[in-house]
Design an enzyme around this catalytic site. Structure first.
Site, PDB file in Angstrom:
ATOM      1  N   GLY A  13       0.846  -1.194   0.000  1.00 57.14           N
ATOM      2  CA  GLY A  13       0.000   0.000   0.000  1.00 57.14           C
ATOM      3  C   GLY A  13       0.885   1.248   0.000  1.00 57.14           C
ATOM      4  N   LYS A  34       0.228 -10.016  -0.386  1.00 53.02           N
ATOM      5  CA  LYS A  34      -0.486 -11.298  -0.380  1.00 53.02           C
ATOM      6  C   LYS A  34      -1.463 -11.476  -1.533  1.00 53.02           C
ATOM      7  CE  LYS A  34      -3.961 -10.090   3.162  1.00 53.02           C
ATOM      8  NZ  LYS A  34      -4.510 -10.482   4.456  1.00 53.02           N
ATOM      9  N   GLY A  47     -11.565  10.159  -0.269  1.00 54.48           N
ATOM     10  CA  GLY A  47     -11.561  11.592   0.042  1.00 54.48           C
ATOM     11  C   GLY A  47     -10.264  12.296  -0.314  1.00 54.48           C
ATOM     12  N   GLU A 112     -13.377  18.082   4.834  1.00 55.73           N
ATOM     13  CA  GLU A 112     -13.969  16.908   5.492  1.00 55.73           C
ATOM     14  C   GLU A 112     -14.195  17.213   6.963  1.00 55.73           C
ATOM     15  OE1 GLU A 112     -12.443  13.202   2.757  1.00 55.73           O
ATOM     16  OE2 GLU A 112     -11.166  13.741   4.426  1.00 55.73           O
ATOM     17  N   ASP A 219      -3.053  -8.886   9.751  1.00 58.19           N
ATOM     18  CA  ASP A 219      -1.943  -9.852   9.832  1.00 58.19           C
ATOM     19  C   ASP A 219      -0.708  -9.258  10.505  1.00 58.19           C
ATOM     20  OD1 ASP A 219      -3.693 -11.338   8.312  1.00 58.19           O
ATOM     21  OD2 ASP A 219      -2.561 -11.145   6.451  1.00 58.19           O
ATOM     22  N   HIS A 240     -16.729   4.447   9.994  1.00 59.35           N
ATOM     23  CA  HIS A 240     -17.075   5.529   9.076  1.00 59.35           C
ATOM     24  C   HIS A 240     -18.590   5.661   9.070  1.00 59.35           C
ATOM     25  CE1 HIS A 240     -17.298   8.079   5.580  1.00 59.35           C
ATOM     26  NE2 HIS A 240     -15.970   8.143   5.532  1.00 59.35           N
ATOM     27  N   ARG A 286     -15.973  12.172  12.954  1.00 63.22           N
ATOM     28  CA  ARG A 286     -16.652  10.922  12.598  1.00 63.22           C
ATOM     29  C   ARG A 286     -17.291  10.176  13.743  1.00 63.22           C
ATOM     30  NH1 ARG A 286     -12.465   8.494   8.290  1.00 63.22           N
ATOM     31  NH2 ARG A 286     -12.912  10.207   6.899  1.00 63.22           N
ATOM     32  N   HIS A 347     -13.901   1.053   9.731  1.00 63.30           N
ATOM     33  CA  HIS A 347     -13.172   1.720   8.660  1.00 63.30           C
ATOM     34  C   HIS A 347     -11.666   1.765   8.892  1.00 63.30           C
ATOM     35  CE1 HIS A 347     -12.641   4.528   5.386  1.00 63.30           C
ATOM     36  NE2 HIS A 347     -12.155   5.477   6.175  1.00 63.30           N
ATOM     37  N   ARG A 382      -9.097   9.353  14.621  1.00 62.89           N
ATOM     38  CA  ARG A 382      -8.320   9.899  13.502  1.00 62.89           C
ATOM     39  C   ARG A 382      -9.093  10.987  12.770  1.00 62.89           C
ATOM     40  NH1 ARG A 382      -8.042   8.619   7.792  1.00 62.89           N
ATOM     41  NH2 ARG A 382      -9.731   7.136   8.147  1.00 62.89           N
TER      42      ARG A 382
HETATM   43  P1  FAD Z   1      -2.728  -0.780   2.869  1.00 63.77           P
HETATM   44  O1  FAD Z   1      -2.901   0.221   1.817  1.00 63.77           O
HETATM   45  O2  FAD Z   1      -3.948  -1.487   3.334  1.00 63.77           O
HETATM   46  O3  FAD Z   1      -1.699  -1.868   2.352  1.00 63.77           O
HETATM   47  C1  FAD Z   1      -1.463  -3.048   3.080  1.00 63.77           C
HETATM   48  C2  FAD Z   1      -0.742  -4.028   2.184  1.00 63.77           C
HETATM   49  O4  FAD Z   1      -0.290  -5.139   2.940  1.00 63.77           O
HETATM   50  C3  FAD Z   1      -1.610  -4.604   1.080  1.00 63.77           C
HETATM   51  O5  FAD Z   1      -0.829  -4.663  -0.078  1.00 63.77           O
HETATM   52  C4  FAD Z   1      -1.925  -6.021   1.573  1.00 63.77           C
HETATM   53  O6  FAD Z   1      -2.215  -6.943   0.571  1.00 63.77           O
HETATM   54  C5  FAD Z   1      -0.613  -6.354   2.277  1.00 63.77           C
HETATM   55  N1  FAD Z   1      -0.698  -7.418   3.281  1.00 63.77           N
HETATM   56  C6  FAD Z   1      -1.507  -7.489   4.364  1.00 63.77           C
HETATM   57  N2  FAD Z   1      -1.249  -8.609   5.059  1.00 63.77           N
HETATM   58  C7  FAD Z   1      -0.254  -9.257   4.408  1.00 63.77           C
HETATM   59  C8  FAD Z   1       0.448 -10.482   4.619  1.00 63.77           C
HETATM   60  N3  FAD Z   1       0.161 -11.305   5.641  1.00 63.77           N
HETATM   61  N4  FAD Z   1       1.421 -10.840   3.736  1.00 63.77           N
HETATM   62  C9  FAD Z   1       1.718 -10.043   2.674  1.00 63.77           C
HETATM   63  N5  FAD Z   1       1.073  -8.890   2.414  1.00 63.77           N
HETATM   64  C10 FAD Z   1       0.108  -8.507   3.278  1.00 63.77           C
HETATM   65  N6  FAD Z   1      -7.326   7.512   4.350  1.00 63.77           N
HETATM   66  C11 FAD Z   1      -7.076   8.768   4.006  1.00 63.77           C
HETATM   67  O7  FAD Z   1      -6.130   9.372   4.517  1.00 63.77           O
HETATM   68  N7  FAD Z   1      -7.855   9.404   3.089  1.00 63.77           N
HETATM   69  C12 FAD Z   1      -8.900   8.804   2.491  1.00 63.77           C
HETATM   70  O8  FAD Z   1      -9.564   9.391   1.647  1.00 63.77           O
HETATM   71  C13 FAD Z   1      -9.210   7.459   2.842  1.00 63.77           C
HETATM   72  N8  FAD Z   1     -10.260   6.823   2.292  1.00 63.77           N
HETATM   73  C14 FAD Z   1     -10.441   5.504   2.579  1.00 63.77           C
HETATM   74  C15 FAD Z   1     -11.460   4.816   1.928  1.00 63.77           C
HETATM   75  C16 FAD Z   1     -11.623   3.463   2.139  1.00 63.77           C
HETATM   76  C17 FAD Z   1     -12.732   2.707   1.426  1.00 63.77           C
HETATM   77  C18 FAD Z   1     -10.760   2.777   3.031  1.00 63.77           C
HETATM   78  C19 FAD Z   1     -10.925   1.313   3.271  1.00 63.77           C
HETATM   79  C20 FAD Z   1      -9.769   3.469   3.704  1.00 63.77           C
HETATM   80  C21 FAD Z   1      -9.601   4.825   3.483  1.00 63.77           C
HETATM   81  N9  FAD Z   1      -8.590   5.538   4.116  1.00 63.77           N
HETATM   82  C22 FAD Z   1      -8.361   6.835   3.780  1.00 63.77           C
HETATM   83  C23 FAD Z   1      -7.631   4.860   4.993  1.00 63.77           C
HETATM   84  C24 FAD Z   1      -6.340   4.608   4.181  1.00 63.77           C
HETATM   85  O9  FAD Z   1      -6.690   4.175   2.893  1.00 63.77           O
HETATM   86  C25 FAD Z   1      -5.454   3.571   4.816  1.00 63.77           C
HETATM   87  O10 FAD Z   1      -5.293   3.806   6.170  1.00 63.77           O
HETATM   88  C26 FAD Z   1      -4.074   3.585   4.156  1.00 63.77           C
HETATM   89  O11 FAD Z   1      -4.234   3.454   2.778  1.00 63.77           O
HETATM   90  C27 FAD Z   1      -3.246   2.469   4.716  1.00 63.77           C
HETATM   91  O12 FAD Z   1      -2.097   2.313   3.923  1.00 63.77           O
HETATM   92  P2  FAD Z   1      -1.095   1.140   4.268  1.00 63.77           P
HETATM   93  O13 FAD Z   1      -0.063   1.152   3.229  1.00 63.77           O
HETATM   94  O14 FAD Z   1      -0.717   1.211   5.681  1.00 63.77           O
HETATM   95  O15 FAD Z   1      -2.000  -0.189   4.142  1.00 63.77           O
HETATM   96  C1  SIN Z   2     -13.544   9.394   3.071  1.00 62.66           C
HETATM   97  O1  SIN Z   2     -13.347   9.687   1.895  1.00 62.66           O
HETATM   98  O2  SIN Z   2     -14.573   9.669   3.695  1.00 62.66           O
HETATM   99  C2  SIN Z   2     -12.489   8.648   3.785  1.00 62.66           C
HETATM  100  C3  SIN Z   2     -11.496   9.579   4.293  1.00 62.66           C
HETATM  101  C4  SIN Z   2     -10.681   8.940   5.366  1.00 62.66           C
HETATM  102  O3  SIN Z   2     -10.959   7.833   5.799  1.00 62.66           O
HETATM  103  O4  SIN Z   2      -9.744   9.604   5.804  1.00 62.66           O
END
Ligand code: FAD
Ligand code: SIN
Length: 528
Positions: A13, A34, A47, A112, A219, A240, A286, A347, A382
């Protein structure tokens, strides 16, 4: 796949990819993920990213908004550092090729809940997709980085695997890499690394209703907990307020930006209810909006409320929310002429593996960033769009620690291969799907938006039973991603329940009907 890399990144991510890109100048990098590489919470973010990009706004305002949302539990130094670096990370993303929405040649900044200014940098209503694909494109062509899709991290390798019986958090534990299941060949690989980065994201799937995709099974927190890392604030689960309610729709978010754009919330009788809960109405933080909706649903016996943006011009809705409009339209809802049925859904996890601003965890050689962590930024709640910000800032900051730590550590030679002696392919797979469904319902019913000691102890008892059954099954079975996810979800659920029981007050996202007010003596993080 080679069995050793300078840097092993678990997760693809925003957090994992931004770290991988920045650290790749200093050594070889493996990104293990994964599923297909774009599949992440990041990819679904709508957002945007909160950052001060307008001279009428200020870092101080963003800091204060974050502290207010965090309800007295943020670490102010951490907030200040992360918020201050936001503009740099946005510019860096733009240099890498990310294209954000503009208005007359300047960034269009959305608004927001909880934000006192327009400061949400976004790509219409699909910001995450833009960020994820921009980073992935560069990662996939970088000569020092290899991406391994469909590789599931099973366990962090620590002293425990070298024969030392570790029972609690200790300063001398070190991480040497990870055991990883290659899901296509069904082989468990032993990947050694000088430094391991945990960037596995959140755990929304422990709840029946969630905005999170299937990968979000916690995980990373579970692996770190088993490795005896420090974990904090797991009781603060963000719900959310507005997830689409539709019998044919899988979890789909209706972005807070829609309320930021003037949408109002109505109950099924068509009455606007937010003004009677909070002066900030639909743009209150929220936790307040989610609880108000929960109250409406419970007191009226309804199964959804309505979010109405239909009073805004159709062309404007189409320009800002093309993704949401198309999804609703595919289910027969025309958002420019009728309200959208919505309910709250799990969320975001505000708690996680404890790290400092340098991304170091309590285990040497193990860094963490993104949603898997607890840094102190979010406190008890948050602020919207602060999580992508945190993932990008910490992913970048982690590089200094990674390079320093890699210099001091070699590869551990005597790590054994994965031991699956005494296991076989079991026939009772129904246990996995049944226990998973039951866990998600228990968490939704008893550990949701409004909690009580009675509900928590009921959840504790049910979860223990699921734990015992699943562990017994695990001991006898050949390892699989589905079974490991279930184990991890049970561990994370336990951590949420245990932390919730420990906090005898209501604060931010944690609302306890037996203790309905904040208590000053409880104003500290919950460490496990
Ligand atoms: P992720 O992007 O979730 O990436 C995690 C990665 O780890 C993935 O590739 C997954 O496959 C991998 N993984 C997990 N477990 C394993 C394992 N055991 N082995 C190998 N790989 C694994 N935040 C904002 O700031 N603004 C927004 O507008 C916003 N909108 C959102 C809308 C939605 C629908 C959602 C669900 C969340 C939103 N969030 C938003 C929250 C934000 O998207 C996340 O907190 C952020 O993207 C997390 O990034 P990350 O890289 O930590 O994790
Ligand atoms: C949203 O677009 O409402 C999600 C934004 C966030 O989770 O920060």
């Amino acid at each position: 796949m080679p069995d050793r890399f300078d840097f092993l990144v678990l997760g693809s991510g925003a957090a994992g990819l931004s770290f991988a890109l920045a650290v790749a100048d200093h050594g070889t990098v493996a990104v293990v993920t994964k599923k297909e590489s774009a599949e992440s919470n990041t990819n679904y973010a709508q957002g945007g990213i909160a950052a001060v990009m307008d001279s009428a706004d200020s870092i101080e305002n963003h800091v204060q908004d974050t502290l207010v949302a965090g309800a007295g539990l943020c670490d102010e130094e951490v907030v200040r550092a992360i918020v201050s670096e936001g503009p740099l990370r946005i510019e860096e993303l733009r240099r890498r090729g990310a294209s954000f929405s503009e208005d007359a040649g300047r960034l269009h900044l959305g608004r927001e809940g909880g934000h006192s200014a327009h400061r949400i940098v976004h790509a219409a209503d699909a910001t995450g997709r833009e960020v994820e694909h921009t980073l992935l494109e560069q990662v996939k062509t970088h000569p020092n980085i290899r991406v391994y899709e469909y590789h599931f991290a099973l366990e962090l390798i620590t002293e425990h695997h070298l024969g030392l019986h570790v029972t609690r958090v200790r300063p001398d534990i070190r991480c040497y890499g990870a055991y990883v299941l290659d899901e296509r060949s069904d082989r468990v690989l032993r990947i050694l690394a000088r430094v391991t980065m945990l960037a596995t994201g959140g755990a929304g799937r422990i709840y029946l209703h969630t905005t999170n995709p299937a990968i979000a099974t916690g995980d990373g927190v579970a692996m770190a907990y088993r490795a005896k890392a420090r974990i904090a604030n797991m009781e603060f689960v963000q719900f959310h307020p507005t997830s689409l309610f539709h019998p044919d729709g899988d979890s789909f978010l209706i972005s807070e930006a829609v309320r930021g754009h003037g949408a109002i919330l109505l109950n099924k009788a068509g009455e606007r209810f937010m003004p009677s809960y909070d002066d900030r109405c639909e743009l209150a933080p929220r936790d307040i909006v989610a609880r108000a909706i929960d109250d409406q649903l419970k007191s009226r016996g309804d199964d959804y409320v309505l979010l109405d943006i239909s009073h805004r011009p159709k062309a404007e809705i189409e320009e800002h929310f093309p993704n949401i409009r198309a999804k609703c339209s595919s289910l027969g809802i025309d958002i420019s002429s009728e309200p959208i049925p919505v309910v709250p859904a799990a969320h975001y996890m505000c708690g996680g593996v404890v790290t400092g601003l340098d991304a170091r965890t309590s285990i040497r050689g193990l860094l963490a960033c993104g949603e898997v962590t607890y840094t102190g930024l979010h406190g008890a709640n948050r602020l919207a769009s602060n999580s992508l910000l945190e993932a990008l800032v910490l992913g970048r900051r982690a590089v200094t620690s990674a390079v320093e730590d890699a210099r001091d550590s070699g590869f551990q030679a005597d790590v054994p291969e994965w031991d699956d002696s005494g296991t076989s392919n079991p026939t009772e797979w129904v246990l996995v799907s049944h226990n998973r469904d039951e866990l998600r319902r228990v968490m939704w019913d008893y550990v949701g938006i409004v909690r009580s000691m009675h509900r928590l102890s009921r959840a504790q008892r049910r979860t223990r039973l699921l734990y015992e059954e699943t562990e017994e099954f695990y001991r006898k079975s050949r390892v699989s991603a589905e079974l490991c996810e279930l184990r991890n979800m049970i561990v994370v659920s336990y951590l949420v329940i245990r932390s919730a029981e420990m906090r005898r007050e209501s604060r931010g996202l944690h609302f306890m009907s037996d203790y309905p007010h904040p208590v000053e003596a409880e104003r500290r993080p919950t460490f496990i």
